[in-house]
Scaffold this motif. Structure first.
Motif, PDB file in Angstrom:
ATOM      1  N   ASN A 156      -5.759   5.049  -1.594  1.00  0.00           N
ATOM      2  CA  ASN A 156      -5.056   3.866  -2.079  1.00  0.00           C
ATOM      3  C   ASN A 156      -5.896   3.085  -3.077  1.00  0.00           C
ATOM      4  OD1 ASN A 156      -2.315   2.764  -1.232  1.00  0.00           O
ATOM      5  ND2 ASN A 156      -3.025   3.706   0.675  1.00  0.00           N
ATOM      6  N   VAL A 185      -6.862   5.033   3.028  1.00  0.00           N
ATOM      7  CA  VAL A 185      -7.462   3.823   2.458  1.00  0.00           C
ATOM      8  C   VAL A 185      -8.189   4.177   1.157  1.00  0.00           C
ATOM      9  CG1 VAL A 185      -9.308   2.146   2.821  1.00  0.00           C
ATOM     10  CG2 VAL A 185      -7.653   2.595   4.643  1.00  0.00           C
ATOM     11  N   PRO A 244      -2.713   3.463   6.150  1.00  0.00           N
ATOM     12  CA  PRO A 244      -2.351   2.055   6.296  1.00  0.00           C
ATOM     13  C   PRO A 244      -1.753   1.708   7.668  1.00  0.00           C
ATOM     14  CG  PRO A 244      -1.735   2.792   4.129  1.00  0.00           C
ATOM     15  CD  PRO A 244      -2.262   3.994   4.851  1.00  0.00           C
ATOM     16  N   HIS A 245      -0.899   2.586   8.205  1.00  0.00           N
ATOM     17  CA  HIS A 245      -0.249   2.236   9.475  1.00  0.00           C
ATOM     18  C   HIS A 245      -1.226   2.217  10.656  1.00  0.00           C
ATOM     19  CE1 HIS A 245      -0.194   6.337  11.135  1.00  0.00           C
ATOM     20  NE2 HIS A 245      -0.085   6.702   9.877  1.00  0.00           N
ATOM     21  N   VAL A 278      -7.577  -3.883   2.162  1.00  0.00           N
ATOM     22  CA  VAL A 278      -7.412  -2.689   1.318  1.00  0.00           C
ATOM     23  C   VAL A 278      -6.728  -3.098   0.008  1.00  0.00           C
ATOM     24  CG1 VAL A 278      -6.379  -0.390   1.110  1.00  0.00           C
ATOM     25  CG2 VAL A 278      -7.177  -1.189   3.337  1.00  0.00           C
ATOM     26  N   CYS A 279      -5.725  -3.958   0.142  1.00  0.00           N
ATOM     27  CA  CYS A 279      -4.992  -4.428  -1.043  1.00  0.00           C
ATOM     28  C   CYS A 279      -5.952  -5.159  -1.990  1.00  0.00           C
ATOM     29  CB  CYS A 279      -3.845  -5.329  -0.601  1.00  0.00           C
ATOM     30  SG  CYS A 279      -2.837  -5.907  -1.959  1.00  0.00           S
ATOM     31  N   PRO A 305       2.029   4.263   1.657  1.00  0.00           N
ATOM     32  CA  PRO A 305       1.885   4.564   3.073  1.00  0.00           C
ATOM     33  C   PRO A 305       1.351   5.969   3.360  1.00  0.00           C
ATOM     34  CG  PRO A 305       4.198   4.563   2.435  1.00  0.00           C
ATOM     35  CD  PRO A 305       3.414   4.067   1.262  1.00  0.00           C
ATOM     36  N   GLN A 308      -5.209  -4.264   6.308  1.00  0.00           N
ATOM     37  CA  GLN A 308      -4.357  -3.789   5.200  1.00  0.00           C
ATOM     38  C   GLN A 308      -4.504  -4.704   3.985  1.00  0.00           C
ATOM     39  OE1 GLN A 308      -0.315  -2.452   5.987  1.00  0.00           O
ATOM     40  NE2 GLN A 308      -0.759  -2.343   8.165  1.00  0.00           N
ATOM     41  N   LEU A 367       0.862  -1.188   0.000  1.00  0.00           N
ATOM     42  CA  LEU A 367       0.000   0.000   0.000  1.00  0.00           C
ATOM     43  C   LEU A 367       0.899   1.239   0.000  1.00  0.00           C
ATOM     44  CD1 LEU A 367      -2.614  -1.138   2.648  1.00  0.00           C
ATOM     45  CD2 LEU A 367      -2.801  -1.237   0.161  1.00  0.00           C
TER      46      LEU A 367
END
Lengths: 302, 229
Positions: free
Chosen positions: B101, B98, B137-138, B148-149, B94, B145, B92
């Motif tokens: 991304n 979200v 993402p963090h 999201v990917c 960073p 995560q 992702l």
């Protein structure tokens, strides 16, 4: 439409990225500032050296003393032949009477000597003072004049002139090489700094590639970012050029360098500063753009 | 017609290591296929050949009618726009949220913002992350995560979803959830799924087609297979 949307998004992304990667952007901007200040100094120096050498060249004159007892017609004929020489720029005739009067005015000693001459006596010679168009050909011009009728003596400080021409040529070449080298070093330094900053973002580039972004669209924000960084890095050098050169120009005039040596004067700020500003912004923007695109390209090969 | 076809495909790396040797393989539209094998068996090579991260040394790989090996570097993006890829390490961006991304691929293809919004929200809904659009993402767990990917991979409604060890970094419970998300995408959207994995439990539970790779060769190809040593 799609193209403009992509350009718009790239501009937005590049501005965002400059702030989100602030320390990296600052590294590139600082490097640009330092090198462009050097380039500015280099250009100003070389331009002024050229200017001063030209001024000195313009001050060089040929003095021609005519034979004693030349008639008015002969003087006119000589003046005509002098005008026909291609390299001759200006001609000033000084009759021996004028010279005598000028000398008498110049100092009391001369005045006394001249007073001791008998009425109508004048051992001085009629003369011409010439300036030339091209100093490098002053030798040939002087020889031509020497061979003319009614010319007794031709003086132009041969050995000094030859030495001066050599030195001027050398100085010109050195400053040119210096400026070219500075510009190259600038390009190298800036693009290297950008390379390092982009190396730290290679993951970002890899992800862009993996999700199907075309190479052009990946490069575009970096290109724009490089442009902005170059322009931002040029601002401080431009300000230093404007105010620094103005200060130097005024300061050197008041110190009296201009008066001390009549021939030496710096180029007026208005004549040169705009030109240097353009060059600085140009170098900043171009090197910024090409530096970043070159750096990104490395990460685009599969 | 087959959606994916490997014909006598061999990949030898510059250092002389053979990744894949003489692979012949056909995968139809809408299939769900597991690629299993030990570390360095060649399954990652096989996956990378699908999205043209690697080029075959000999033979050919066709994906959705595109001969991947003949694709020029600057045209690879055309292939990748038809695929979705899910990575073990999520990959992702960073510094993007979200939402950003997931929207990123569509933005870079030049979609209008008004077209992007519903697609992104739908993809996030599909992976159950609609309420996290503004997180970075963090701020998310590993499982989130990965979702999201997956959302980013399916946002463009790809015909093929490639998953390279998608559960490699996740605990068993989260892995199960992720596989369910991917399975749903396969069932509902009829997206072809090719998944490289180590995860025995998942393979055994799903009962899908299993292709076993061993030392660069296709060792077994079993419908409704299990993970057996």
């Amino acid at each position: 439409m799609r193209f403009f949307r992509i350009i718009g998004r790239s501009i937005k992304a590049s501005l965002k990225s400059i702030f989100r990667n602030f320390s990296l952007s600052m590294a590139s901007i600082t490097c640009t500032i330092i090198t462009l200040i050097l380039v500015s100094i280099g250009i100003l120096l070389s331009y002024n050296v050229n200017h001063i050498t030209k001024e000195i060249e313009n001050e060089l004159t040929i003095v021609i003393l005519l034979e004693k007892n030349v008639t008015t017609e002969e003087i006119q004929a000589t003046e005509k032949s002098l005008k026909d020489i291609a390299n001759v720029d200006t001609i000033k005739y000084n009759s021996k009477e004028e010279i005598k009067n000028n000398l008498a005015k110049e100092s009391e000693t001369y005045a006394k000597i001249i007073e001791s001459w008998e009425e109508g006596e004048n051992p001085l010679q009629d003369s011409f003072v010439l300036t030339v168009k091209n100093v490098k050909e002053i030798n040939e011009t002087a020889t031509t004049i020497k061979n003319m009728d009614h010319v007794a003596v031709v003086k132009y400080g041969e050995s000094m002139v030859n030495e001066l021409i050599k030195i001027f040529d050398m100085v010109k070449n050195i400053t040119l090489v210096l400026v070219a080298a500075l510009i190259l070093v600038t390009a190298f330094l800036i693009s290297n700094t950008i390379k390092i900053t982009i190396f730290s973002r290679r993951n970002e580039i890899e992800i862009m590639r993996l999700v199907g972004t075309s190479n052009f669209v990946i490069k575009l924000p970096f290109l724009i970012e490089g442009f902005f960084i170059g322009i931002m890095g040029a601002i401080i050098p431009v300000l230093i050029t404007i105010f620094g050169y103005d200060y130097a120009y005024n300061h050197l005039s008041t110190v009296g360098l201009n008066n001390l040596l009549n021939v030496i004067s710096l180029v007026k700020p208005t004549e040169i500063v705009y030109y240097v500003i353009l060059i600085l912004f140009g170098i900043g923007a171009l090197v910024g753009m090409f530096g970043s695109v070159r750096a990104v390209k490395k990460h685009l090969t599969i | 017609m087959e959606f994916i076809e490997f014909k006598d495909c061999t990949k030898i790396y510059k250092n002389g290591v053979t990744g894949i040797a003489n692979a012949n393989l056909k995968i139809s539209k809408g299939e769900f296929v597991f690629i299993i094998g030990h570390t360095a068996s060649g399954k990652s090579t096989l996956i990378k050949l699908l999205y043209r991260e690697e080029k075959p040394t000999r033979g050919s790989v066709c994906v959705g009618g595109i001969d991947v090996g003949k694709l020029r570097n600057n045209k690879v993006y055309k292939l990748r726009r038809k695929l979705g890829i899910v990575f073990q390490d999520f990959k992702l961006l960073p510094k993007l949220t979200v939402y950003e991304n997931v929207a990123y691929p569509l933005e870079s293809y030049g979609y209008k913002s008004s077209e992007i919004r519903p697609l992104v929200l739908r993809a996030l809904e599909q992976v159950g992350l609609k309420d996290k659009t503004r997180s970075f993402p963090h701020q998310l767990s590993g499982g989130e995560q990965q979702r999201v990917c997956i959302a980013r991979a399916i946002v463009n409604k790809p015909k093929l979803l490639i998953c390279d060890e998608p559960t490699g970094n996740l605990d068993p419970e989260t892995s199960k959830e992720i596989i369910d998300v991917i399975n749903n995408i396969n069932q509902e959207l009829k997206t072809t799924v090719v998944m490289a994995t180590h995860d025995k439990e998942i393979v055994n539970r799903m009962k899908k087609r299993v292709i076993v790779i061993k030392d660069g060769l296709i060792d077994k190809d079993i419908q409704k297979g299990c993970y057996k040593e």
